[in-house]
Design an enzyme around this catalytic site. Structure first.
Site, PDB file in Angstrom:
ATOM      1  N   LYS A   1      -8.432  13.906   4.683  1.00 63.25           N
ATOM      2  CA  LYS A   1      -7.557  12.724   4.662  1.00 63.25           C
ATOM      3  C   LYS A   1      -6.512  12.911   5.749  1.00 63.25           C
ATOM      4  O   LYS A   1      -6.414  13.985   6.326  1.00 63.25           O
ATOM      5  CB  LYS A   1      -6.886  12.588   3.290  1.00 63.25           C
ATOM      6  CG  LYS A   1      -6.235  13.870   2.781  1.00 63.25           C
ATOM      7  CD  LYS A   1      -5.629  13.692   1.400  1.00 63.25           C
ATOM      8  CE  LYS A   1      -6.654  13.746   0.289  1.00 63.25           C
ATOM      9  NZ  LYS A   1      -6.524  12.688  -0.686  1.00 63.25           N
TER      10      LYS A   1
ATOM     11  N   THR B   1      -8.559   6.371  -2.039  1.00 62.68           N
ATOM     12  CA  THR B   1      -9.908   5.815  -2.185  1.00 62.68           C
ATOM     13  C   THR B   1     -10.939   6.918  -1.946  1.00 62.68           C
ATOM     14  O   THR B   1     -12.042   6.872  -2.480  1.00 62.68           O
ATOM     15  CB  THR B   1     -10.148   4.655  -1.194  1.00 62.68           C
ATOM     16  OG1 THR B   1      -9.640   5.035   0.088  1.00 62.68           O
ATOM     17  CG2 THR B   1      -9.451   3.393  -1.662  1.00 62.68           C
TER      18      THR B   1
ATOM     19  N   LYS C   1       0.719  14.582   0.875  1.00 63.24           N
ATOM     20  CA  LYS C   1      -0.658  14.872   0.446  1.00 63.24           C
ATOM     21  C   LYS C   1      -0.868  16.365   0.201  1.00 63.24           C
ATOM     22  O   LYS C   1      -1.843  16.776  -0.391  1.00 63.24           O
ATOM     23  CB  LYS C   1      -1.657  14.340   1.473  1.00 63.24           C
ATOM     24  CG  LYS C   1      -1.620  12.804   1.594  1.00 63.24           C
ATOM     25  CD  LYS C   1      -2.600  12.309   2.649  1.00 63.24           C
ATOM     26  CE  LYS C   1      -2.472  10.831   2.958  1.00 63.24           C
ATOM     27  NZ  LYS C   1      -3.182   9.959   2.008  1.00 63.24           N
TER      28      LYS C   1
ATOM     29  N   HIS D   1       0.801  -1.235   0.000  1.00 60.63           N
ATOM     30  CA  HIS D   1       0.000   0.000   0.000  1.00 60.63           C
ATOM     31  C   HIS D   1       0.821   1.265   0.000  1.00 60.63           C
ATOM     32  O   HIS D   1       0.264   2.361   0.099  1.00 60.63           O
ATOM     33  CB  HIS D   1      -0.930   0.049   1.210  1.00 60.63           C
ATOM     34  CG  HIS D   1      -1.966  -1.012   1.222  1.00 60.63           C
ATOM     35  ND1 HIS D   1      -3.214  -0.832   0.679  1.00 60.63           N
ATOM     36  CD2 HIS D   1      -1.945  -2.275   1.689  1.00 60.63           C
ATOM     37  CE1 HIS D   1      -3.927  -1.940   0.841  1.00 60.63           C
ATOM     38  NE2 HIS D   1      -3.171  -2.834   1.447  1.00 60.63           N
TER      39      HIS D   1
ATOM     40  N   LYS E   1     -14.594   8.033  -3.862  1.00 57.42           N
ATOM     41  CA  LYS E   1     -15.849   8.322  -3.163  1.00 57.42           C
ATOM     42  C   LYS E   1     -16.409   9.671  -3.601  1.00 57.42           C
ATOM     43  O   LYS E   1     -17.612   9.810  -3.870  1.00 57.42           O
ATOM     44  CB  LYS E   1     -15.625   8.305  -1.643  1.00 57.42           C
ATOM     45  CG  LYS E   1     -15.258   6.921  -1.114  1.00 57.42           C
ATOM     46  CD  LYS E   1     -14.666   6.948   0.297  1.00 57.42           C
ATOM     47  CE  LYS E   1     -13.994   5.614   0.612  1.00 57.42           C
ATOM     48  NZ  LYS E   1     -13.100   5.662   1.794  1.00 57.42           N
TER      49      LYS E   1
HETATM   50  C1  26W Z   1       4.292   0.757   9.550  1.00 57.56           C
HETATM   51  C2  26W Z   1       3.734   2.122   9.444  1.00 57.56           C
HETATM   52  C3  26W Z   1       2.748   2.191   8.367  1.00 57.56           C
HETATM   53  C4  26W Z   1       1.413   2.121   8.677  1.00 57.56           C
HETATM   54  C5  26W Z   1       0.477   2.155   7.685  1.00 57.56           C
HETATM   55  C6  26W Z   1       3.155   2.311   7.054  1.00 57.56           C
HETATM   56  C7  26W Z   1       2.217   2.358   6.074  1.00 57.56           C
HETATM   57  C8  26W Z   1       0.879   2.274   6.376  1.00 57.56           C
HETATM   58  C9  26W Z   1      -0.156   2.232   5.303  1.00 57.56           C
HETATM   59  C10 26W Z   1       0.357   1.446   4.152  1.00 57.56           C
HETATM   60  C11 26W Z   1      -0.660   3.565   4.934  1.00 57.56           C
HETATM   61  C12 26W Z   1      -1.907   3.495   4.082  1.00 57.56           C
HETATM   62  O1  26W Z   1      -2.999   3.492   4.596  1.00 57.56           O
HETATM   63  N1  26W Z   1      -1.747   3.500   2.755  1.00 57.56           N
HETATM   64  C13 26W Z   1      -2.853   3.820   1.881  1.00 57.56           C
HETATM   65  O2  26W Z   1      -3.510   2.647   1.441  1.00 57.56           O
HETATM   66  C14 26W Z   1      -4.669   2.973   0.703  1.00 57.56           C
HETATM   67  C15 26W Z   1      -5.380   1.674   0.378  1.00 57.56           C
HETATM   68  O3  26W Z   1      -4.651   0.929  -0.521  1.00 57.56           O
HETATM   69  C16 26W Z   1      -4.297   3.763  -0.545  1.00 57.56           C
HETATM   70  O4  26W Z   1      -5.474   4.125  -1.201  1.00 57.56           O
HETATM   71  C17 26W Z   1      -3.496   5.004  -0.163  1.00 57.56           C
HETATM   72  O5  26W Z   1      -3.039   5.653  -1.327  1.00 57.56           O
HETATM   73  C18 26W Z   1      -2.329   4.614   0.708  1.00 57.56           C
HETATM   74  O6  26W Z   1      -1.650   5.768   1.181  1.00 57.56           O
END
Ligand code: 26W
Length: 814
Positions: A552, A660, A558, A363, A664
């Site tokens: 967001k 996402t 962003k 992600h 929406k």
């Molecule tokens: C380990 C710390 C950490 C925690 C959460 C690193 C990264 C994250 C996630 C990957 C962040 C996240 O929510 N990413 C988002 O995922 C969405 C669903 O796929 C995408 O639509 C977003 O672009 C993306 O930023």
């Protein structure tokens, strides 16, 4: 408060009298109250319990069917599920909204009033967690047998409030009134080990791990009901409990703290969700959380598999384990441990089995977001897993070298040797998976050329794309019932079961009567949001103005900062030439910053400071207002999205994996102003390039510009930028604390990593194009209709069908 639900959706009615009796029974016998003594929370709980009984019938039927047919099952492992509220959504999916409204009305209770006191289940940070929630609902709808696995945090994402313009955090307390949706399953309790040592080990062979510490994982199940109660899936969340909650000896000796020490240490594991999105917490407790829920989930699914099918060897035929990012990547090592050590399967066969069962979704490609764990910590906390990871690595590097003698092993290795020996969790997830996917076309192709490039060379077919999706039940039918009704009239009521027919709406794009209805629906949604904004912030916004929303997580990539800088430039321009025909706007912001992310918190502060100045300026007040809505969550999103005219999707190209929220907004008819990033490109493809406002550098251009240090020249090229930066850094918006933004501006001038300055001028011009479009209502509503009509493809049902076909290899009815 909410408008009526789509009448054409399944809502059989006739159930009112029965439901009323059931609610009364729950109130009396499960809650122990009478109608005279019941408060709103009691009524809500009674109503949920009455509905839950019916959901449980569907749920049990779904489970029985899937057992009987022995179908393959998906196990969706995610450290986050951002569910939001469930009552309205479950009622609507069950077709009982009307009956419930009637039953409660007869009891003197207003459905809409109690719906809004349900707490948001905020067991997630942002996009990744909300995606997991949409996917569970789609799997329930489509009939994909599935179980979601995660952690039952006592405290979800922190509550945000604003004091003196700054973000403050308070613990989130969603369980205060208990959680009527969940069923505790104490009989499904597993022991999870940590620490200790490995005995009887041979390379690539069996071993025995003797942990020095263990905690219990107790299951809590929540049914997730699909549309028209087609089926239900289970969300199984684990709560940590101590093996010995009380040391009686210590207690009797007067050591009351020591008596509970083990309990506190164990229960800390499921106590709170880490509030960091995109920067790893790096703490031992986080690693314990990751292992805890992964190990409990694997024990549970393997036990169930063996019970039903007798042998672990058939696991890949009957189970697909989907890793939602790398947080559950230890599943690769843990499943190897279970299969090799506990089931005596030899290493190679075990590796094939693991690989055929697991798949992984990435992600984010932000380098700072990629999880790595120190080898030393892993060795101490999970010694057997560390051995297994070393063994996987040795085999893999040997193979890589044999195939490509020139391969750069340091980039391929599971161990990063440059930063003090750390395990690369994304590499582990990649190697252990048969398929790895990105979440938009652009993101998946960047995966192949950046972080995963060396691995992609060796496994050229492993990376695939599944563009994200959103559930139209919550995000269109639920959040925007009036638009759903209009869509049913114009596209046919089959839209509720086949969102694909939404493309018929395009035929109405030039129809003045339909345009007027779309405009009227939007206005009503704006009034609903304006009420909320007035209650939360005291600001009375002009509902005739364009609602321009960026909601967001707050993060530099962003670029909320670029938005607020542009807002200031607009404000200055309005003051300089007040006689011009400015298009009125309300700039709406909402979002949380990670508590330790100081730059993001400064940006929130700046937005609020700018709001204080702009909203109090009589000269511009009817044309420009700035609002920061506190405590952004799923429910706030459900209010803002249907009310937005303009959707801000302005990340630095190449940095937003998909987004996402962008889907929406567009589905609800907002126009997008956005960069060529994530799913914005695919939105453009579907709505047509005349109906979206695109600006800024491409991902390649961003890459190429990274080394340059000519920000002063960039500032010089924009007539506005230098004035705005000067004003902000001198305290024009923080007169009581003039130095407040000096560092923020200095850092930006020094290193424009996110291209905030470099993209500014094209962004500003794009905003003026938006103004020109807004000035022509007929053309605007035409575009709005074409956005809605073009976005059916972004349904999470479509995404889940792609996962089922391409990754899980499961048949799904169309
Ligand atoms: C380990 C710390 C950490 C925690 C959460 C690193 C990264 C994250 C996630 C990957 C962040 C996240 O929510 N990413 C988002 O995922 C969405 C669903 O796929 C995408 O639509 C977003 O672009 C993306 O930023």
């Amino acid at each position: 408060m909410t408008a009526s639900r789509p009448r054409s959706a399944a809502d059989p009615g006739g159930d009112t009298a029965v439901l009323k009796q059931e609610i009364l029974r729950k109130l009396t016998y499960s809650i122990g109250k009478t109608p005279a003594t019941a408060g709103d929370h009691d009524w809500l709980t009674a109503a949920i319990l009455a509905l839950r009984d019916r959901i449980i019938d569907t749920w049990q039927q779904t489970t029985i069917d899937s057992y009987r047919t022995g179908r393959k099952r998906v196990y969706y492992l995610s450290l986050e599920f951002l569910i939001g509220r469930s009552f309205a959504n479950a009622l609507s999916n069950f077709g009982l909204t009307g009956a419930m409204r009637g039953a409660l009305a007869e009891l003197g209770v207003d459905l809409e009033a109690i719906e809004t006191i349900e707490p948001d289940a905020a067991l997630g940070n942002g996009g990744l967690g909300r995606l997991a929630a949409c996917y569970l609902e789609s799997m329930a709808t489509i009939g994909v047998p599935c179980r979601g696995y995660g952690i039952r945090y006592d405290h979800g994402l922190f509550k945000q409030f604003i004091a003196g313009g700054q973000q403050m955090e308070a613990p989130e307390e969603w369980l205060t009134f208990r959680n009527p949706w969940e069923l505790e399953r104490p009989e499904n309790t597993y022991q999870i080990g940590f620490g200790g040592a490995v005995v009887d080990t041979t390379p690539f062979g069996r071993a025995t791990w003797a942990p020095s510490e263990s905690v219990f994982a107790v299951a809590y199940d929540t049914p997730i009901i699909g549309w028209r109660s087609a089926g239900a899936v289970t969300l199984r969340l684990w709560r940590a409990r101590a093996e010995n909650p009380l040391q009686l000896k210590a207690f009797n000796e007067g050591d009351h703290l020591g008596a509970h020490a083990e309990r506190n240490r164990a229960e800390a594991i499921s106590s709170v969700l880490y509030p960091n999105d995109s920067t790893p917490a790096g703490q031992e407790l986080r690693l314990r959380q990751e292992y805890f829920f992964t190990a409990a989930s694997l024990q549970d699914l393997v036990r169930r598999h063996i019970q039903q099918f007798g042998n672990v060897r058939s696991l890949p035929e009957k189970a697909s384990i989907q890793l939602n990012d790398t947080h559950p990547a230890l599943a690769v090592a843990e499943l190897m441990r279970i299969v090799v050590d506990d089931h005596a399967v030899d290493w190679s066969e075990a590796w094939s089995l693991v690989n055929a069962t697991i798949s992984y979704t990435n992600h984010t490609l932000l380098p700072e977001a990629l999880e790595t764990w120190p080898v030393s910590l892993m060795e101490r906390l999970l010694p057997r897993h560390m051995q297994i990871i070393f063994a996987i690595n040795a085999r893999f590097l040997e193979r890589a070298l044999a195939e490509t003698p020139t391969a750069d092993l340091s980039r391929l290795s599971l161990i990063d040797e440059h930063h003090g020996r750390r395990v690369r969790m994304a590499h582990l997830a990649f190697l252990g998976s048969h398929t790895v996917n990105g979440v938009s076309e652009l993101h998946s192709s960047l995966m192949r050329t950046t972080v995963f490039e060396p691995l992609h060379r060796i496994f050229p077919t492993r990376i695939r794309n599944v563009t994200n999706g959103i559930t139209p039940r919550r995000w269109l039918f639920g959040a925007n019932a009036a638009l759903a009704e209009l869509l049913a009239e114009t596209c046919g009521s089959e839209i509720f079961d086949d969102i694909g027919v939404i493309d018929r709406f395009a035929r109405c794009c030039g129809d003045a009567a339909v345009q007027q209805r779309v405009a009227a629906i939007r206005l009503a949604n704006k009034e609903r949001l304006a009420d909320y904004i007035r209650r939360e912030t005291g600001i009375a916004v002009n509902v005739r103005a364009m609602f321009d929303a960026q909601i967001k997580r707050v993060h530099e990539y962003k670029r909320q900062l670029m938005n607020i800088i542009e807002t200031i430039a607009l404000y200055d321009a309005m003051r300089a030439e007040p006689y011009l025909d400015w298009q009125p706007r309300v700039k709406i912001f909402a979002g949380k910053a990670a508590s330790n992310y100081l730059t993001a918190k400064r940006v929130i502060n700046l937005i609020n400071d700018v709001a204080a100045v702009v909203n109090n300026d009589a000269m511009t007040r009817d044309r420009l207002q700035v609002v920061f809505i506190p405590n952004y969550n799923v429910s706030v999103a459900e209010l803002v999205i249907p009310a937005a005219d303009l959707s801000e999707q302005i990340s630095t190209a190449g940095m937003e994996a998909s987004g996402t929220g962008n889907m929406k907004f567009a589905l609800n008819g907002a126009l997008t102003i956005g960069t060529l990033d994530g799913a914005n490109l695919e939105i453009r493809e579907r709505v047509g390039e005349d109906n979206i406002v695109i600006f800024g550098m491409t991902a390649d251009e961003v890459e190429a510009a990274r080394g340059r240090s000519d920000t002063e020249a960039v500032i010089g090229r924009s007539p506005y930028l230098s004035d705005v930066l000067e004003a902000v850094s001198q305290g024009a918006f923080s007169p009581g604390d003039p130095g407040r933004y000096a560092d923020l501006v200095r850092d930006l001038r020094h290193n424009d990593w996110f291209m905030t300055l470099r993209d500014f001028e094209t962004y500003r011009q794009a905003q003026r194009r938006v103004d020109a479009l807004w000035a022509d209502p007929g053309a605007w509503w035409r575009r709005s209709i074409l956005n809605t009509a073009g976005c059916g493809w972004f349904s999470s049902d479509r995404a889940i069908r792609q996962y089922a076909a391409d990754i899980w290899h499961m048949p799904v009815e169309t």
